[in-house]
Enzyme design. Structure first.
Site, short mmCIF file in Angstrom:
data_model
loop_
_atom_site.label_atom_id
_atom_site.label_comp_id
_atom_site.label_asym_id
_atom_site.label_seq_id
_atom_site.Cartn_x
_atom_site.Cartn_y
_atom_site.Cartn_z
N ARG A 277 -39.22 40.26 -45.25
CA ARG A 277 -39.65 38.91 -45.61
C ARG A 277 -39.35 38.68 -47.09
O ARG A 277 -38.99 39.60 -47.80
CB ARG A 277 -41.14 38.71 -45.31
CG ARG A 277 -42.06 39.58 -46.15
CD ARG A 277 -43.52 39.37 -45.76
NE ARG A 277 -44.40 39.84 -46.81
CZ ARG A 277 -45.72 39.85 -46.74
NH1 ARG A 277 -46.32 39.40 -45.65
NH2 ARG A 277 -46.46 40.28 -47.73
N ASN B 199 -46.08 31.94 -49.46
CA ASN B 199 -47.09 32.95 -49.18
C ASN B 199 -46.88 34.14 -50.11
O ASN B 199 -45.78 34.68 -50.18
CB ASN B 199 -47.00 33.45 -47.73
CG ASN B 199 -48.13 34.41 -47.39
OD1 ASN B 199 -49.28 34.00 -47.27
ND2 ASN B 199 -47.80 35.68 -47.24
N GLU B 200 -47.92 34.50 -50.86
CA GLU B 200 -47.85 35.63 -51.78
C GLU B 200 -46.54 35.60 -52.58
O GLU B 200 -45.76 36.54 -52.59
CB GLU B 200 -47.97 36.95 -51.01
CG GLU B 200 -49.34 37.15 -50.39
CD GLU B 200 -49.51 38.49 -49.71
OE1 GLU B 200 -50.67 38.93 -49.53
OE2 GLU B 200 -48.50 39.11 -49.33
N GLU C 95 -56.99 36.16 -48.03
CA GLU C 95 -56.77 37.33 -47.18
C GLU C 95 -57.57 38.52 -47.70
O GLU C 95 -57.61 38.77 -48.90
CB GLU C 95 -55.29 37.76 -47.18
CG GLU C 95 -54.32 36.86 -46.48
CD GLU C 95 -52.92 37.48 -46.47
OE1 GLU C 95 -52.81 38.72 -46.52
OE2 GLU C 95 -51.94 36.71 -46.44
N TRP D 119 -50.19 49.59 -44.54
CA TRP D 119 -49.12 49.83 -45.51
C TRP D 119 -49.44 50.93 -46.51
O TRP D 119 -48.64 51.19 -47.42
CB TRP D 119 -48.79 48.53 -46.25
CG TRP D 119 -49.99 47.72 -46.65
CD1 TRP D 119 -50.55 46.69 -45.95
CD2 TRP D 119 -50.79 47.87 -47.82
NE1 TRP D 119 -51.64 46.18 -46.62
CE2 TRP D 119 -51.81 46.88 -47.77
CE3 TRP D 119 -50.73 48.73 -48.91
CZ2 TRP D 119 -52.77 46.75 -48.77
CZ3 TRP D 119 -51.70 48.60 -49.91
CH2 TRP D 119 -52.70 47.61 -49.82
N GLU E 32 -46.83 44.77 -38.76
CA GLU E 32 -48.26 44.81 -39.10
C GLU E 32 -49.15 44.94 -37.86
O GLU E 32 -50.32 44.57 -37.88
CB GLU E 32 -48.64 43.56 -39.90
CG GLU E 32 -47.95 43.52 -41.25
CD GLU E 32 -48.27 42.28 -42.07
OE1 GLU E 32 -48.76 42.44 -43.20
OE2 GLU E 32 -48.04 41.17 -41.58
#
Length: 658
Positions: free
Chosen positions: A122, A160-161, A318, A326, A366
């Protein structure tokens, strides 16, 4: 910190009484349609009020360049709204679809070695790519046009992030943008050459086009070039955030915009205090990292997030219900930790508690990451704990919108000092900036003393300011600290502080440079320690990592501790100097949490700072205050007798109203 505490913060677009929001990332595209209605039913049972939707859905929403498929997202949005669940809708730009990278491989990042970062994970996009930006904004426009007035929509979630995996890109797009950024900063090449010290190693530039990002070099890259590239890389991502935000504000001005920061652990590549003013409310992702200070690190990060948010409520976007996927070894949370972790964030200002994710994935990278609904389903201890947390958050609705109560002590965190102090070509490569700051925080918790973790360029009106390894000190910051002390504040700083200016150039005349006169000491040469070396101080503490050969230059300096062993034996190790109405103290070695806890009482006495907890609770309980609520957070795995306030369960939290 660019956040203006006087500016009213926007919050979720929703009607009704204030409440603490509760929810998760929701990824319905990973599941058959027949699961969706069951999800909404279970969400209602758990007390879920909000979900983040469509975060990694670009390939579903836009399966081909000229084709959009909103039917499934329409259905999910309507279903959630019918179930009374609000939506924080992502712009879905975090992960480009395969058709985009196949058609435009020039959007892919390039690492410092010149290797292309390929799709398959990603965030495979360049922050400075004009091609990626055009496609991303086209998607944002389509989403905002379609859903900007949807009754379920309460906030926009940009990307996102941002920068989690693509902050440093060394491509030609990045090189072009870096040069533009440098022109804006320095105006002339002479200004840049002076700031970068380019006469060293014959690096002097005669044309802007000669400048490139700090790609892999034969030896150590120019330190100021490296620092500016870190500044630029954070700014490049911030610019992307602004581009999406501005379009969303234009098309749906009544819907607030946020993006999820990652104030946690060693994540320092994005300068979040500098980003805070760019969002309508601050959001954060946090995951517990294993180690003896794991719980304290969570509190430290939540505390810092609250102060990055200017003391206003923020959104925990989150965290995990249990194990992540991870880490080298992914350990499940112990009983009570799900509640304690969540409520610690609330104690430090979170008005929303959300998890990754709602339903644990059955496929993908995940699939072993915990969720609100685990693989075992709703008939599980984990889901029952989630339901119980939802009930507890509903009972705390009166907390919503309340501010954190400032402490007497502040610990300053400075992103640029963090970046620069850990560079290569330094006296030691063992220095860990955030660990030193966390050690001081742990020591304060061990003494039962509340502290605020505050960005160094933010607002600090505290009796005591602790500035561990404040390495990068521009003249303006040095002046602020001198005025703070003169006006009655008490400064505590440490080794390797005050050493360089904003260009990573040495403050000449002897260390600690910018603080030399304020502290009344002078150091000619650093004396870092080898891995197996320690030094004893005459106050019974032990130092590691670093020592300093301190010369006292002002007879008013009080020597609080001396080295007892090692090359610095008999030399000062900890000093304090009264200045104006305040004082400035210096700690010249790494003491660790226990050593810091031993010396802190003497350093705090001058400011009259003491614990707000009774002696029996100090060290065992963290006290946090928000509005008219006091949070008593059990730092241990044992029950604690609170007297009239009952029993604090192992890893539990008791919340008392004043």
């Amino acid at each position: 910190m660019t956040t203006d505490n006087t500016t009213p913060r926007r919050w979720l677009r929703r009607a009704g009484a204030p409440r603490l929001e509760f929810g998760a990332d929701y990824n319905p595209e990973q599941w058959p349609r027949e699961v969706w209605a069951d999800d909404v039913r279970a969400m209602r049972e758990a007390g879920v009020t909000v979900v983040s939707l469509a975060i990694f859905s670009w390939a579903r929403i836009q399966p081909r360049p000229e084709v959009y498929d909103f039917a499934w997202l329409d259905e999910v949005m309507d279903l959630l709204h019918a179930g009374g669940i609000s939506v924080d809708l992502a712009t879905a730009t975090a992960s480009p679809p395969p058709w985009l990278t196949a058609r435009h491989p020039e959007i892919l990042p390039v690492d410092k070695f010149g290797n292309t970062v390929w799709p398959g994970g990603r965030q495979h996009w360049r922050p400075t790519s004009p091609v990626f930006r055009a496609h991303a904004l086209r998607l944002v426009r389509a989403l905002a046009t379609r859903y900007g007035k949807h009754p379920a929509l309460v906030a926009w979630h940009v990307n996102n992030e941002l920068g989690c995996h693509n902050v440093y890109d060394y491509s030609e797009d990045a090189a072009t943008a870096f040069r533009t950024w440098l022109r804006d900063r320095y105006v002339t090449l002479d200004g840049l050459n002076e700031a970068w010290g380019t006469d060293f190693w014959s690096q002097r530039y005669s044309d802007w086009d000669q400048i490139i990002p700090p790609r892999q070099a034969a030896t150590h890259p120019n330190p100021t070039q490296n620092l500016d590239f870190k500044r630029f890389s954070s700014d490049a991502l911030k610019d992307h955030l602004r581009a999406e935000r501005d379009l969303l504000h234009e098309l749906s001005p009544d819907v607030p915009v946020t993006t999820n920061f990652m104030v946690m652990g060693l994540m320092n590549t994005m300068n979040y205090p500098d980003w805070a003013a760019e969002v309508d409310f601050v959001s954060n992702d946090h995951y517990v990292l294993p180690g003896p200070q794991a719980r304290d690190e969570l509190s430290f990060s939540a505390n810092l997030t609250g102060n990055i948010a200017g003391g206003k409520p923020w959104f925990l976007m989150e965290h995990s219900t249990s194990a992540v996927n991870w880490q080298p070894i992914n350990v499940a949370k112990k009983p009570g930790e799900l509640h304690r972790d969540s409520l610690t964030h609330v104690a430090h200002g979170a008005d929303a508690v959300c998890f990754f994710q709602w339903r644990q994935s059955r496929a993908g990278a995940e699939k072993y990451h915990s969720a609100m609904v685990p693989h075992a389903g709703e008939d599980s201890a984990l889901f029952r704990s989630v339901v119980s947390l939802g009930e507890r958050l509903r009972d705390l609705a009166d907390l919503a919108g309340s501010d954190r109560v400032p402490a007497d002590v502040a610990i300053l965190v400075d992103w640029e000092s963090w970046w620069v102090s850990e560079n290569d070509s330094h006296p030691t490569d063992r220095l860990r900036y955030r660990q030193e700051a966390l050690d001081w925080y742990t020591a304060l918790l061990d003494l039962g003393i509340r502290a605020d973790v505050v960005p160094a360029n933010g607002v600090w009106n505290h009796r005591v300011v602790i500035a561990p390894i404040l390495h990068v000190v521009p003249a303006e910051l040095a002046g602020r600290l001198r005025e703070y002390v003169a006006d009655g504040g008490h400064l505590i700083t440490t080794y390797f502080s005050g050493i360089v200016d904003q260009n990573d150039q040495i403050w000449l005349g002897g260390y600690p440079g910018a603080f030399r006169d304020l502290l009344g000491i002078r150091i000619e040469e650093f004396a870092p320690l080898l891995d197996d070396e320690t030094v004893e101080l005459d106050n019974g503490t032990t130092g590691t990592l670093w020592t300093d050969r301190i010369e006292v230059t002002d007879p008013a300096v009080e020597i609080l501790a001396r080295y007892k062993t090692g090359d610095q034996a008999e030399r000062p190790a900890i000093t304090r100097r009264e200045a104006g109405a305040g004082s400035a103290a210096y700690v010249s070695t790494r003491l660790g949490p226990d050593g810091v806890a031993a010396v802190l009482p003497g350093l705090l006495d001058a400011a009259g700072v003491t614990s707000e907890l009774p002696p029996a609770l100090r060290g065992r309980v963290e006290l946090a205050r928000r509005g008219d609520h006091r949070f008593l957070i059990n730092r241990t795995s044992e029950p604690i007798d609170l007297g009239e306030d009952g029993i604090l369960e192992p890893r539990g939290v008791v919340i008392l109203r004043s």
